[in-house]
Design a protein around this motif. Structure first.
Motif, short mmCIF file in Angstrom:
data_model
loop_
_atom_site.label_atom_id
_atom_site.label_comp_id
_atom_site.label_asym_id
_atom_site.label_seq_id
_atom_site.Cartn_x
_atom_site.Cartn_y
_atom_site.Cartn_z
N THR A 154 86.98 -51.11 -28.02
CA THR A 154 87.41 -52.28 -29.32
C THR A 154 86.70 -51.66 -30.34
N LEU A 155 85.69 -50.84 -30.61
CA LEU A 155 85.18 -50.53 -31.87
C LEU A 155 85.86 -49.19 -32.08
N LEU A 156 86.03 -48.32 -31.13
CA LEU A 156 86.75 -47.02 -31.37
C LEU A 156 88.22 -47.41 -31.91
N ALA A 157 89.00 -48.38 -31.31
CA ALA A 157 90.22 -48.54 -31.88
C ALA A 157 89.99 -49.10 -33.26
N TRP A 158 89.04 -50.12 -33.69
CA TRP A 158 88.65 -50.63 -35.14
C TRP A 158 88.37 -49.41 -35.72
N LYS A 159 87.62 -48.40 -35.43
CA LYS A 159 87.40 -47.13 -36.19
C LYS A 159 88.72 -46.52 -36.65
N ASP A 160 89.51 -46.30 -35.60
CA ASP A 160 90.66 -45.70 -35.84
C ASP A 160 91.67 -46.14 -36.77
N ALA A 161 91.66 -47.69 -36.86
CA ALA A 161 92.42 -48.33 -37.69
C ALA A 161 92.00 -48.26 -39.13
N VAL A 182 62.31 -57.28 -27.03
CA VAL A 182 61.24 -57.90 -26.75
C VAL A 182 61.04 -57.80 -25.23
N ALA A 183 62.29 -57.32 -24.52
CA ALA A 183 62.33 -56.99 -23.10
C ALA A 183 63.08 -55.69 -22.81
N ILE A 184 62.84 -55.09 -21.73
CA ILE A 184 63.55 -53.77 -21.60
C ILE A 184 64.38 -53.96 -20.01
N PRO A 185 65.51 -53.52 -20.27
CA PRO A 185 66.40 -52.75 -21.03
C PRO A 185 67.19 -53.68 -21.95
N VAL A 186 67.63 -53.46 -23.19
CA VAL A 186 68.45 -54.11 -23.87
C VAL A 186 69.55 -52.99 -24.28
N THR A 187 70.66 -53.27 -24.25
CA THR A 187 71.75 -52.36 -24.74
C THR A 187 72.26 -53.07 -26.21
N VAL A 188 72.13 -52.03 -27.07
CA VAL A 188 72.53 -52.38 -28.49
C VAL A 188 73.77 -51.51 -29.04
N ILE A 189 74.85 -52.16 -29.50
CA ILE A 189 76.15 -51.26 -29.80
C ILE A 189 76.44 -51.34 -30.90
N ILE A 190 76.23 -50.39 -31.77
CA ILE A 190 76.41 -50.22 -33.28
C ILE A 190 77.88 -49.43 -33.54
N ASP A 191 78.41 -50.18 -34.54
CA ASP A 191 79.54 -49.58 -34.80
C ASP A 191 79.44 -48.41 -35.70
N HIS A 192 80.76 -47.84 -36.20
CA HIS A 192 80.63 -46.52 -37.06
C HIS A 192 79.82 -46.68 -38.48
N GLU A 193 79.83 -48.03 -38.82
CA GLU A 193 79.15 -48.13 -40.20
C GLU A 193 77.77 -48.29 -40.05
N GLY A 194 77.21 -48.36 -38.88
CA GLY A 194 75.91 -48.82 -38.64
C GLY A 194 75.44 -50.12 -38.25
N ARG A 195 76.42 -51.05 -38.30
CA ARG A 195 76.32 -52.55 -37.98
C ARG A 195 76.05 -52.76 -36.39
N VAL A 196 74.89 -53.80 -36.08
CA VAL A 196 74.82 -54.23 -34.68
C VAL A 196 76.07 -55.10 -34.48
N MET A 197 76.95 -54.43 -33.58
CA MET A 197 78.19 -55.55 -33.28
C MET A 197 77.88 -56.31 -31.73
N PHE A 198 77.06 -55.64 -30.96
CA PHE A 198 77.06 -56.17 -29.48
C PHE A 198 75.56 -55.97 -29.00
N ARG A 199 75.22 -56.70 -28.44
CA ARG A 199 73.69 -56.91 -27.80
C ARG A 199 73.46 -57.46 -26.62
N HIS A 200 72.83 -56.67 -25.62
CA HIS A 200 72.75 -57.30 -24.18
C HIS A 200 71.25 -56.99 -23.57
N LEU A 201 70.93 -58.33 -23.09
CA LEU A 201 69.56 -58.39 -22.45
C LEU A 201 69.81 -57.79 -21.02
N GLY A 202 68.84 -56.97 -20.44
CA GLY A 202 68.95 -56.49 -19.02
C GLY A 202 70.26 -55.60 -18.86
#
Length: 101
Positions: free
Chosen positions: A93-100, A58-78
């Motif tokens: 964190t997500l890289l370590a989680w993926k490796d584990a 709804v606003a720009i920019p938005v940062t969306v971080i998605i894990d290796h399984e395609g799930r939205v894990m983090f979202r930041h406005l601005g």
């Protein structure tokens, strides 16, 4: 954008993919901006605002971080330079989680 370029360069060898979404048709000025800032990651032109709608942008920019399984894990406005350490921490964190897994 320069900070996203830096993050892309830092993490691309580890399989992290950065995608920018541009709503509507891309102008020559936008192309010039991407060129000037050394943007190498994929920039999607969301001509029908489908991705924008799917991710409830709804606003720009938005940062969306998605894990290796395609799930939205983090979202930041601005975006501010001060966010970079937080984004790095979330990516790490997500890289370590993926490796584990």
């Amino acid at each position: 954008m320069p900070r996203l370029v830096e993050l892309n360069e830092k993490y691309e060898a580890q399989g992290v993919k950065f995608v920018s979404i541009d709503s509507g048709p891309r102008s020559a000025a936008a192309d010039a901006f991407l060129e000037e800032n050394g943007v190498r990651h994929f920039v999607l032109n969301d001509l029908k605002d489908e991705v924008t709608s799917d991710y409830r942008i709804v606003a720009i920019p938005v940062t969306v971080i998605i894990d290796h399984e395609g799930r939205v894990m983090f979202r930041h406005l601005g975006f501010a330079d001060e966010m970079v350490p937080r984004l790095e921490g979330e990516i790490e964190t997500l890289l370590a989680w993926k490796d584990a897994s």
